[in-house]
Design an enzyme around this catalytic site. Structure first.
Site, mmCIF file in Angstrom:
data_model
loop_
_atom_site.group_PDB
_atom_site.id
_atom_site.type_symbol
_atom_site.label_atom_id
_atom_site.label_comp_id
_atom_site.label_asym_id
_atom_site.label_seq_id
_atom_site.Cartn_x
_atom_site.Cartn_y
_atom_site.Cartn_z
ATOM 1 N N GLU A 1 59.317 -0.786 52.121
ATOM 2 C CA GLU A 1 59.516 -1.870 51.158
ATOM 3 C C GLU A 1 60.390 -1.423 49.984
ATOM 4 O OE1 GLU A 1 58.552 -4.267 52.658
ATOM 5 O OE2 GLU A 1 56.572 -3.997 53.571
ATOM 6 N N ARG B 1 70.581 -0.590 45.898
ATOM 7 C CA ARG B 1 71.067 -1.792 46.582
ATOM 8 C C ARG B 1 72.044 -2.570 45.711
ATOM 9 N NH1 ARG B 1 69.229 -7.378 47.681
ATOM 10 N NH2 ARG B 1 67.861 -7.306 45.860
ATOM 11 N N GLY C 1 73.555 -19.497 57.720
ATOM 12 C CA GLY C 1 73.260 -20.927 57.727
ATOM 13 C C GLY C 1 74.395 -21.781 58.259
ATOM 14 N N ASP D 1 67.070 -5.778 56.448
ATOM 15 C CA ASP D 1 66.133 -5.622 57.542
ATOM 16 C C ASP D 1 66.940 -5.713 58.833
ATOM 17 O OD1 ASP D 1 63.580 -5.226 56.628
ATOM 18 O OD2 ASP D 1 63.141 -7.357 56.398
ATOM 19 N N TRP E 1 61.716 -3.908 46.907
ATOM 20 C CA TRP E 1 62.647 -4.995 47.216
ATOM 21 C C TRP E 1 61.891 -6.282 47.568
ATOM 22 C CZ3 TRP E 1 65.969 -4.395 52.333
ATOM 23 C CH2 TRP E 1 65.117 -4.365 53.446
ATOM 24 N N ASP F 1 52.548 -3.770 56.376
ATOM 25 C CA ASP F 1 52.764 -5.040 57.088
ATOM 26 C C ASP F 1 51.562 -5.963 56.998
ATOM 27 O OD1 ASP F 1 55.298 -4.182 58.787
ATOM 28 O OD2 ASP F 1 53.845 -2.553 58.760
#
Lengths: 533, 260
Positions: free
Chosen positions: A191, A243, A260, A356, A409, A470
């Site tokens: 994470e 990041r 999208g 991811d 994050w 998780d």
């Protein structure tokens, strides 16, 4: 001439889900879908790039539970069966769609050949263990594969237990080495979660670099001169990369992001739900619950279009769009580094774009294709160079010393996704387990009885599995909650039972064997890790 | 058959044992084979055995799929496992955890002795105290600030707390006032370091020259890149948006600061 550098980082992770006592288990499909839609397409990308002699550089974390699952022969066998069923279904679809619609028919043929190729890569090229593929491209210099803490445990919540942090790191390094044959150089912290002081433990395991979210550097103990566009080094001599917020926004934003696009594939229309029950029954969950199959005939069309009004998807159109998007992304990155080069007075900016891995392919079907086009386009760029984390660690000459700030994050940037009213109850147990594990490690430090050692090591597996971030994440997002709650409770209960066995001296060998069989992660788990306080 | 073999292989076996088993199964074992080689040989044997087995699809519904009556008679589900876990370990413990720069979380557990003490008649009030002890050696009385909330430590087991200073170091304490108004501490927490939420005010910059192995300290030059910070409530980690349809909708609604 100085050029900007871009580092794409994919974080590949799934929680350890293996239920050897069942021939079919719904949550095992997470892995199978990710193999078909993300991991093999990434390998396919490397194969294509290699064939065309295009240099490509990618940084990728493959977490210990994912490595363990990919190398597990039972899961490999189940995956192969699953893929064979899918090929069988695709053949039926090819026949059926001939009467339905030409675009659908074309796609059915496409899926059939895709799945057959996937099976070929899985079985024939990599002998059912696709880690062989990642190893191959690591040794060829395409990927920097890094590790992640053992079961993706949320390290800020282990701050008061150094031995728990060390066990997460030691097991990570051991597991990586067992599968990859070398020690890992870098780590992706689960994470992206960091707290000041964690770097000390990373240094103990010779980990050279890790990643933080942007505000990890923005709010560091001293101001980072180059913002998030140069790595820093911590007082314990570990590099930290941060990041770049712009890259994530460009790729993922709901408003302006690429996935999208109306011509891309619609995730939520799958023949597992669309076909009549009797026909699809053999290809969904054997209990009869409809599930995704991976065969999808519709495109997004537009966000406003209801699911039943979507138009047919054409992979060739989508292919063109992915290429267009890759070019657009490259242009944006070029102008970003040009601007940064200017204010850095010629010092090369390093743009870090982590994602991811499963978003590429699984969610954004065309994602791996986008990556491939990006690598092809970037290979010809005069302004930008694609690099891996290990390249930067090797080249960098002068670096700012900083302690990054506590950050993750997750939503809102801190710990609230993993600690809120939906999941706070787990920490009483997770902490208690660490304390009991530590007590037992001390008490049995010289233990020679192999049976007791097995109990102790199985306790380690239960503890590590319970610590996976998780479960807390799933509880927060309220999808598959029952599974996450059950898994957490199951590992806590199994741990406590083993503890009682050891305490009472009444070891139930059959039960121990059963637990070793159902929770079969980390064959090299060692309870002595918990002595490192 | 192969299942037994798979189980057997899980043990720590000597090369002799492995080789003997392989021979027993009619596999060709060579002298120069290492332990790992023989293991692989046996694993491949298991794989082949599995593949040649007639497929018996047992029906299984996982925790997330609704259980449906299966007509499949061959269904063999493992017996349901009892996963009842305790709600207390009867240990005295107060644990503080940071959530974000403004919120911290406490949970506690009590021994039977302290649980009954709290119920006793000479206690007038039980409180949760929070001391701000940022960068000091705390001696019980020298905190920068002390906060106190009356709580029912037996009725609730955790508490969400809104704290004033990001980056501060807080220490929690559960204590009580006796009938004479004296404060008596009972349990103390771990030190909880809150995340910061603003750029550093430090006036220096440190650099490391990796080629010359030299450290350089100089006055801070600030950040060259303009930063657009995000504020709480916005969706960061856009990745999570794609992991799940409703991520990002996480709100502070659950962090009421009112305990449960």
């Amino acid at each position: 001439m100085p050029r900007g550098q871009i580092m794409l980082v994919l974080h590949a992770h799934l929680p350890y889900v293996h239920h050897p006592e069942y021939t079919f288990f719904l949550e095992e499909q997470w892995l199978f879908e990710a193999i078909t839609e993300t991991y093999i397409p990434i390998l396919r990308m490397f194969r294509n790039l290699e064939k065309d002699k295009v240099p490509a550089k990618l940084t990728m974390s493959i977490t210990p539970p994912l490595m363990e699952m990919l190398a597990n022969t039972d899961l490999q066998y189940k995956y192969e069966k699953r893929l064979e069923k899918l090929i069988e279904l695709s053949k039926k679809e090819v026949q059926r769609t001939e009467r339905e619609n030409p675009t659908k028919h074309k796609m059915a043929q496409y899926y059939l050949s895709e799945f057959e190729d996937t099976l070929y890569i899985f079985k024939d090229v990599y002998q059912r263990n696709i880690l062989n593929g990642f190893k191959e491209y690591m040794s060829k210099g395409y990927i920097d594969i890094i590790t992640c803490n053992a079961t993706h445990g949320y390290l800020p919540f282990m701050e008061q237990y150094p031995q728990a942090i060390r066990a997460q790191l030691e097991q990570a390094v051991k597991t990586y080495e067992r599968h990859m044959g070398v020690k890992p150089r870098g780590i992706w912290l689960a994470e992206c979660a960091y707290f000041p002081g964690l770097d000390k433990y990373l240094a103990e395991y010779s980990l050279e670099y890790f990643f933080v979210d942007s505000h990890g550097l923005w709010y560091a103990d001293e101001r980072p001169k180059y913002g998030v566009y140069r790595p820093v080094i911590t007082p314990n001599n570990v590099f930290a990369f941060a990041r770049d917020p712009e890259s994530s926004e460009q790729v993922w934003s709901a408003q302006i992001g690429y996935p999208g696009d109306s011509r891309y594939r619609e995730f939520y229309r799958d023949i597992g739900f669309d076909r009549e029950y009797d026909y699809i029954r053999p290809y969904i969950d054997p209990s009869g619950v409809r599930t995704n199959t991976g065969i999808k005939y519709h495109k997004i069309t537009s966000k406003e279009t209801p699911l039943d009004g979507k138009d047919f998807y054409d992979v060739d159109d989508a292919n063109g769009v992915a290429h267009e998007h890759a070019r657009d992304f490259l242009r944006k990155k070029e102008s970003q580094v040009e601007y940064l080069l200017n204010i850095f007075e010629g010092l090369e900016p390093i743009v870090v774009a982590p994602f991811d891995a499963e978003l590429f392919g699984h969610w954004w079907y065309e994602g791996p294709l986008f990556l491939e086009y990006f690598m092809r386009e970037a290979a010809n760029s005069q302004k930008l160079r694609v690099v891996r984390a290990c390249d930067v660690a090797d080249w960098i000459e002068k670096v700012q010393i900083l302690t990054p700030a506590a950050s993750s994050w997750g939503a809102n940037g801190y710990n609230e996704v993993w600690l809120n009213g939906t999941n706070d109850w787990i920490y009483l147990h997770l902490h208690e387990m660490v304390e009991r594990m530590t007590d037992m490690a001390k008490r049995y430090v010289e233990e020679k009885d192999p049976l007791k050692v097995r109990v102790l090591n199985q306790m380690v597996r239960e503890l590590l599995l319970a610590q996976s971030s998780d479960w807390a994440f799933i509880m927060t997002t309220r999808t598959s909650v029952d599974y996450a709650v059950n898994r957490t409770k199951t590992h806590i209960k199994r741990f406590l039972d083993l503890y009682d066995m050891l305490n009472s001296g009444n070891i139930d060998v059959g039960e121990l064997q059963r637990l070793e069989y159902v929770d079969d992660i980390f064959p090299d788990a060692d309870y002595k890790m918990y002595l490192k306080i | 058959m192969w299942k037994e073999l798979q189980e057997w292989l899980k043990q720590d076996l000597t090369i002799q044992e492995l080789k003997a088993k392989a021979k027993e199964l009619g596999l060709s074992v060579r002298k120069q084979m290492t332990k790992a080689d023989v293991r692989r040989l046996l694993e491949r044997y298991i794989e082949r055995a599995k593949l040649s087995e007639p497929e018996s699809v047992e029906s299984i519904s996982s925790a997330t799929s609704q259980m449906q009556e299966s007509t499949d008679q061959s269904q063999q589900l493992p017996p349901k496992e009892d996963i009842t876990i305790p709600d207390s370990y009867k240990k005295d413990k107060l644990v503080a955890m940071p959530i974000n720069p403004q919120w911290m979380y406490f949970y506690w557990d009590l021994s039977d002795a302290n649980a009954s003490l709290i119920k006793s008649s000479n206690i007038s009030k039980v409180v949760l105290r929070v001391y701000d002890i940022t960068y000091i050696e705390f001696n019980g009385t020298n905190a920068h600030r002390t906060f106190e909330i009356g709580i029912d430590v037996l009725g609730i087991r955790n508490y969400y707390l809104n704290v004033p200073v990001p980056g501060a170091h807080y220490l929690g304490e559960i204590g009580y006032y006796d009938v004479d108004g004296r404060y008596i501490p009972l349990l103390r927490s771990n030190l909880c370091m809150m995340p910061t939420s603003s750029p550093s005010q430090s006036t220096r910059e440190r650099w490391l020259d990796l080629r010359k192995h030299r450290r350089i300290v100089m006055p801070a030059s600030g950040m060259l890149t303009p930063v657009i910070e995000r504020v709480a409530g916005s969706v960061q980690g856009l990745e999570s948006l794609f992991r799940t349809s409703n991520a990002g909708s996480f709100s502070f609604a659950r962090l009421s600061g009112k305990g449960m």
